[in-house]
Design a protein around this motif. Sequence first.
Motif, PDB file in Angstrom:
ATOM      1  N   ALA A 274       0.827  -1.208   0.000  1.00  0.00           N
ATOM      2  CA  ALA A 274       0.000   0.000   0.000  1.00  0.00           C
ATOM      3  C   ALA A 274       0.859   1.254   0.000  1.00  0.00           C
ATOM      4  CB  ALA A 274      -0.932   0.000   1.210  1.00  0.00           C
ATOM      5  N   GLN A 275       2.133   1.124   0.384  1.00  0.00           N
ATOM      6  CA  GLN A 275       3.034   2.268   0.461  1.00  0.00           C
ATOM      7  C   GLN A 275       3.852   2.480  -0.810  1.00  0.00           C
ATOM      8  OE1 GLN A 275       4.177   0.413   4.485  1.00  0.00           O
ATOM      9  NE2 GLN A 275       4.923   2.513   4.667  1.00  0.00           N
ATOM     10  N   LEU A 276       3.652   1.633  -1.815  1.00  0.00           N
ATOM     11  CA  LEU A 276       4.368   1.834  -3.070  1.00  0.00           C
ATOM     12  C   LEU A 276       3.981   3.164  -3.715  1.00  0.00           C
ATOM     13  CD1 LEU A 276       4.032  -1.716  -4.684  1.00  0.00           C
ATOM     14  CD2 LEU A 276       6.169  -0.642  -3.929  1.00  0.00           C
ATOM     15  N   ILE A 277       4.953   3.874  -4.220  1.00  0.00           N
ATOM     16  CA  ILE A 277       4.666   5.107  -4.963  1.00  0.00           C
ATOM     17  C   ILE A 277       4.015   4.756  -6.297  1.00  0.00           C
ATOM     18  CG2 ILE A 277       5.684   7.138  -6.060  1.00  0.00           C
ATOM     19  CD1 ILE A 277       7.911   6.996  -3.913  1.00  0.00           C
ATOM     20  N   PHE A 278       4.620   3.812  -7.005  1.00  0.00           N
ATOM     21  CA  PHE A 278       4.072   3.313  -8.265  1.00  0.00           C
ATOM     22  C   PHE A 278       3.597   1.884  -8.033  1.00  0.00           C
ATOM     23  CE2 PHE A 278       7.363   6.428  -9.427  1.00  0.00           C
ATOM     24  CZ  PHE A 278       6.580   7.340 -10.139  1.00  0.00           C
ATOM     25  N   SER A 279       2.316   1.656  -8.175  1.00  0.00           N
ATOM     26  CA  SER A 279       1.730   0.342  -7.900  1.00  0.00           C
ATOM     27  C   SER A 279       2.233  -0.694  -8.896  1.00  0.00           C
ATOM     28  CB  SER A 279       0.207   0.432  -7.977  1.00  0.00           C
ATOM     29  OG  SER A 279      -0.201   0.647  -9.331  1.00  0.00           O
ATOM     30  N   ILE A 280       1.983  -1.946  -8.591  1.00  0.00           N
ATOM     31  CA  ILE A 280       2.390  -3.023  -9.490  1.00  0.00           C
ATOM     32  C   ILE A 280       1.724  -2.873 -10.869  1.00  0.00           C
ATOM     33  CG2 ILE A 280       2.242  -5.518  -9.868  1.00  0.00           C
ATOM     34  CD1 ILE A 280       2.823  -5.786  -6.802  1.00  0.00           C
ATOM     35  N   PRO A 281       0.403  -2.617 -10.966  1.00  0.00           N
ATOM     36  CA  PRO A 281      -0.168  -2.396 -12.311  1.00  0.00           C
ATOM     37  C   PRO A 281       0.452  -1.209 -13.036  1.00  0.00           C
ATOM     38  CG  PRO A 281      -1.903  -2.892 -10.749  1.00  0.00           C
ATOM     39  CD  PRO A 281      -0.650  -2.704  -9.939  1.00  0.00           C
ATOM     40  N   ARG A 282       0.779  -0.163 -12.289  1.00  0.00           N
ATOM     41  CA  ARG A 282       1.416   1.009 -12.920  1.00  0.00           C
ATOM     42  C   ARG A 282       2.800   0.650 -13.447  1.00  0.00           C
ATOM     43  NH1 ARG A 282       3.176   4.631 -15.468  1.00  0.00           N
ATOM     44  NH2 ARG A 282       3.456   6.812 -14.859  1.00  0.00           N
ATOM     45  N   LEU A 283       3.555  -0.162 -12.713  1.00  0.00           N
ATOM     46  CA  LEU A 283       4.877  -0.583 -13.180  1.00  0.00           C
ATOM     47  C   LEU A 283       4.769  -1.411 -14.457  1.00  0.00           C
ATOM     48  CD1 LEU A 283       6.513  -1.617  -9.772  1.00  0.00           C
ATOM     49  CD2 LEU A 283       6.908   0.502 -11.062  1.00  0.00           C
ATOM     50  N   ILE A 284       3.816  -2.332 -14.478  1.00  0.00           N
ATOM     51  CA  ILE A 284       3.645  -3.167 -15.671  1.00  0.00           C
ATOM     52  C   ILE A 284       3.235  -2.308 -16.864  1.00  0.00           C
ATOM     53  CG2 ILE A 284       2.178  -4.976 -16.675  1.00  0.00           C
ATOM     54  CD1 ILE A 284       2.262  -6.339 -13.912  1.00  0.00           C
ATOM     55  N   GLN A 285       2.349  -1.370 -16.632  1.00  0.00           N
ATOM     56  CA  GLN A 285       1.941  -0.469 -17.713  1.00  0.00           C
ATOM     57  C   GLN A 285       3.142   0.300 -18.255  1.00  0.00           C
ATOM     58  OE1 GLN A 285       0.360   3.323 -16.711  1.00  0.00           O
ATOM     59  NE2 GLN A 285      -1.272   3.221 -18.251  1.00  0.00           N
ATOM     60  N   TYR A 286       3.934   0.884 -17.357  1.00  0.00           N
ATOM     61  CA  TYR A 286       5.050   1.727 -17.778  1.00  0.00           C
ATOM     62  C   TYR A 286       6.119   0.915 -18.509  1.00  0.00           C
ATOM     63  CZ  TYR A 286       8.976   4.972 -17.540  1.00  0.00           C
ATOM     64  OH  TYR A 286      10.042   5.781 -17.856  1.00  0.00           O
ATOM     65  N   ILE A 287       6.513  -0.201 -17.918  1.00  0.00           N
ATOM     66  CA  ILE A 287       7.587  -1.003 -18.508  1.00  0.00           C
ATOM     67  C   ILE A 287       7.171  -1.543 -19.874  1.00  0.00           C
ATOM     68  CG2 ILE A 287       8.873  -3.159 -18.241  1.00  0.00           C
ATOM     69  CD1 ILE A 287       8.815  -2.563 -15.172  1.00  0.00           C
ATOM     70  N   SER A 288       5.930  -1.994 -19.979  1.00  0.00           N
ATOM     71  CA  SER A 288       5.485  -2.608 -21.241  1.00  0.00           C
ATOM     72  C   SER A 288       5.284  -1.590 -22.354  1.00  0.00           C
ATOM     73  CB  SER A 288       4.196  -3.410 -21.024  1.00  0.00           C
ATOM     74  OG  SER A 288       3.103  -2.555 -20.744  1.00  0.00           O
ATOM     75  N   ARG A 289       5.391  -0.325 -22.023  1.00  0.00           N
ATOM     76  CA  ARG A 289       5.333   0.687 -23.081  1.00  0.00           C
ATOM     77  C   ARG A 289       6.630   0.736 -23.870  1.00  0.00           C
ATOM     78  NH1 ARG A 289       3.411   6.046 -20.152  1.00  0.00           N
ATOM     79  NH2 ARG A 289       3.773   6.939 -22.234  1.00  0.00           N
ATOM     80  N   PHE A 290       7.771   0.406 -23.242  1.00  0.00           N
ATOM     81  CA  PHE A 290       9.039   0.460 -23.974  1.00  0.00           C
ATOM     82  C   PHE A 290       9.638  -0.921 -24.229  1.00  0.00           C
ATOM     83  CE2 PHE A 290      10.512   0.724 -19.526  1.00  0.00           C
ATOM     84  CZ  PHE A 290      11.565  -0.185 -19.512  1.00  0.00           C
ATOM     85  N   ALA A 291       9.180  -1.952 -23.522  1.00  0.00           N
ATOM     86  CA  ALA A 291       9.732  -3.296 -23.693  1.00  0.00           C
ATOM     87  C   ALA A 291       8.602  -4.309 -23.707  1.00  0.00           C
ATOM     88  CB  ALA A 291      10.713  -3.624 -22.574  1.00  0.00           C
ATOM     89  N   THR A 292       8.669  -5.254 -24.594  1.00  0.00           N
ATOM     90  CA  THR A 292       7.703  -6.347 -24.591  1.00  0.00           C
ATOM     91  C   THR A 292       7.999  -7.250 -23.400  1.00  0.00           C
ATOM     92  OG1 THR A 292       7.476  -6.302 -26.987  1.00  0.00           O
ATOM     93  CG2 THR A 292       6.810  -8.329 -25.862  1.00  0.00           C
ATOM     94  N   LEU A 293       7.047  -7.402 -22.507  1.00  0.00           N
ATOM     95  CA  LEU A 293       7.204  -8.316 -21.388  1.00  0.00           C
ATOM     96  C   LEU A 293       6.938  -9.736 -21.863  1.00  0.00           C
ATOM     97  CD1 LEU A 293       5.571  -6.280 -18.484  1.00  0.00           C
ATOM     98  CD2 LEU A 293       7.985  -6.868 -18.752  1.00  0.00           C
ATOM     99  N   GLU A 294       7.751 -10.673 -21.362  1.00  0.00           N
ATOM    100  CA  GLU A 294       7.659 -12.065 -21.776  1.00  0.00           C
ATOM    101  C   GLU A 294       7.514 -12.954 -20.556  1.00  0.00           C
ATOM    102  OE1 GLU A 294      11.471 -11.948 -23.723  1.00  0.00           O
ATOM    103  OE2 GLU A 294      10.495 -12.056 -25.696  1.00  0.00           O
TER     104      GLU A 294
END
Length: 283
Positions: A217-237
Motif C-alpha cells: 500500500a506504500q508503493l509510490i508506483f503500484s504493481i499495475p502502474r509498473l507493468i503499464q510503464y515497462i510494457s510501453r518500452f519493452a515487450t514483457l515475456e
Amino acid sequence: MKLLSFERQGLASWGLLAEDGRIIDGQPLTQGRYRSLRAALQAQALPDIARAARGRAADVSLEDVQLLPVIPDPGKILCVGLNYEDHRRETNREPTGEPTLFLRVATSQVGHGLAIRCPAESHKLDYEGEIAVVIGKGGRRISQEDAYAHIAGYAPYNDASVRDWQQHTSQWTPGKNFDATGAFGPWMATRDEVPDGADLSLSTRLNGEVVQHATTAQLIFSIPRLIQYISRFATLEPGDVIVTGTPGGVGFKRNPPLFMKDGDIVEVEVGSVGCLSNRVLAG
C-alpha cells in the motif's frame, strides 16, 4: 501453487511445493515437456500443471536439493528504485513522475539458502528487501486494468547493493550486478494465492532484527502502474521479473551505517508468500 526451481545431484529441475513441505518434480509431472519453470510459463501451462498435481505424491525432499533463483534464466530482470516514499526521503531524492528503473543480470542472483557474496572490492554490501513479480503472460502496452492478468506470481527478493560501486557515477549498474550479491526465492506464490490488489507485507531481518518493514500500500508506483510503464518500452515475456522496490531502513542511510558482513544472516519475508534466507560470505 508455490513453484520453485532447484538442483539435485547436479541436475536442474523445477517443481511444486506440496502441503507436506516436499516437492513434486515438475519434469516427470509433465513427462519432460518443460525443462524449466520459465518454459512452463512460456507454454501457459500452469492450469494444466495444477490439475496434474492434484493427488500426486511429492517425490523430492527439500533437504535433498539446492534451491535456485525462482527463475534461474529470466529474459529480463527489471528493478525499480525509490518506490517507497520513506526510502525516497531517506536518500534525499526528488519525486519523479515516472518509475526509476535499472537492470540486473541473472549471474548476480542466488537462490534461497545459498550464500550472498560480499565482494573483495567493497565492504559496503547493503540489504534491500523487495517483492518480485514474475510475468506469466507476455504483452506490450499493457493497461493497468489488464496488468494482473499478466502476472504469474510473487516472490521475496533481496536486491542487495554494493553501495560504493553503485555511487561511482549516476548509473547504478556496477553496484547492482556483482556476482551472487542478490537473492530470489525460495519460491513464488502463484496469482491465485494472492488476491489481485492485496496489501502484501514486506519485512527484512538482519541477524534476527527487523531492519525494514512496509506493505505494498506504500508503493509510490503500484504493481499495475509498473507493468503499464515497462510494457510501453519493452515487450514483457513469460519468466521476466519485475523487482518492485525497497522501503526505508537501508543500511547506508543509518547512523552509523549498517552493512552486511561475513557470517550475517539476512531474511526477506513477504506476507503469506514465503521467507528468503541467505548467509553472507566474504569473497
